[in-house]
Scaffold this motif. Structure first.
Motif, short mmCIF file in Angstrom:
data_model
loop_
_atom_site.label_atom_id
_atom_site.label_comp_id
_atom_site.label_asym_id
_atom_site.label_seq_id
_atom_site.Cartn_x
_atom_site.Cartn_y
_atom_site.Cartn_z
N UNK A 111 -8.19 4.89 2.30
CA UNK A 111 -7.53 4.00 1.35
C UNK A 111 -8.37 3.93 0.08
N UNK A 112 -7.73 4.24 -1.04
CA UNK A 112 -8.37 4.09 -2.34
C UNK A 112 -8.08 2.66 -2.78
N UNK A 146 -6.95 -1.61 6.40
CA UNK A 146 -6.50 -0.53 7.28
C UNK A 146 -5.56 -1.05 8.35
N UNK A 147 -5.85 -2.21 8.92
CA UNK A 147 -4.97 -2.78 9.96
C UNK A 147 -3.60 -3.13 9.38
N UNK A 148 -3.58 -3.69 8.18
CA UNK A 148 -2.30 -4.13 7.61
C UNK A 148 -1.43 -2.99 7.11
N UNK A 149 -2.02 -1.85 6.81
CA UNK A 149 -1.21 -0.73 6.30
C UNK A 149 -0.96 0.36 7.33
N UNK A 150 -1.53 0.23 8.52
CA UNK A 150 -1.43 1.28 9.53
C UNK A 150 0.00 1.58 9.95
N UNK A 204 0.86 -1.18 0.00
CA UNK A 204 0.00 0.00 0.00
C UNK A 204 0.90 1.23 0.00
N UNK A 205 0.74 2.07 -1.01
CA UNK A 205 1.56 3.28 -1.08
C UNK A 205 0.82 4.45 -0.43
N UNK A 206 1.56 5.52 -0.17
CA UNK A 206 1.01 6.72 0.44
C UNK A 206 1.20 7.86 -0.57
N UNK A 207 0.12 8.56 -0.87
CA UNK A 207 0.22 9.65 -1.85
C UNK A 207 1.11 10.76 -1.30
N UNK A 208 1.80 11.45 -2.20
CA UNK A 208 2.65 12.57 -1.80
C UNK A 208 1.83 13.67 -1.14
N UNK A 248 -3.04 5.18 -0.01
CA UNK A 248 -3.65 6.01 1.02
C UNK A 248 -3.71 7.43 0.47
N UNK A 249 -4.92 8.01 0.47
CA UNK A 249 -5.13 9.33 -0.11
C UNK A 249 -5.74 10.29 0.90
N UNK A 250 -5.67 11.56 0.58
CA UNK A 250 -6.26 12.60 1.42
C UNK A 250 -7.76 12.65 1.17
#
Length: 132
Positions: A27-28, A96-100, A1-5, A34-36
């Motif tokens: 999360x999209x 959500x749990x796995x990317x937290x 899971x990536x995180x947007x800039x 992960x997005x705003x």
């Protein structure tokens, strides 16, 4: 899971410039990112933040909690909140749990972390207890 800039940039603005009181992230699932989702103005309250969290879906949130110490000093602490209500889908809870942890590490400067499955677990009194 990536995180947007954009997530990282908005967090730095909250942390350094106090541009926002809170940020809500989601999360999209299609992008696997992960997005705003929303930001709250500097004058927004904790109640404003909690009403932005959906009743039936998971979210991550960051809240800049300002308080006055017993010595009458103004302070602020940044809370990371993982919102995973019991009524949300199992798949969402798992994502959500796995990317937290990875996401939390991207947000350098968080002071406290809360995990909540219902509103009582992230009540304003819980926040106040953490900083006292």
């Amino acid at each position: 899971m990536s995180v947007s800039d954009e997530c990282k940039q908005k967090f730095m603005e909250l942390k350094r410039k106090k541009t926002y009181r809170y940020i809500v992230f989601k999360i999209d699932e299609k992008l696997q990112q992960i997005t705003l989702e929303k930001t709250g103005a500097p004058g927004a309250s904790y109640e404003d933040f909690t009403t932005e969290l959906p009743e039936n879906d998971c979210r991550y949130g960051v809240f800049d909690f300002e308080f006055t110490t017993e010595d009458n000093c103004q302070k602020s602490k940044i809370f990371f909140i993982s919102w995973s209500p019991d009524t949300s889908r199992v798949k969402a809870k798992m994502m959500y749990a796995s990317s937290k942890d990875r996401f939390r590490r991207e947000l350098d400067g968080v002071h406290y972390e809360l995990q909540a499955t219902d509103a009582s677990e992230m009540d304003i009194e819980v926040i106040k207890d953490r900083v006292s």
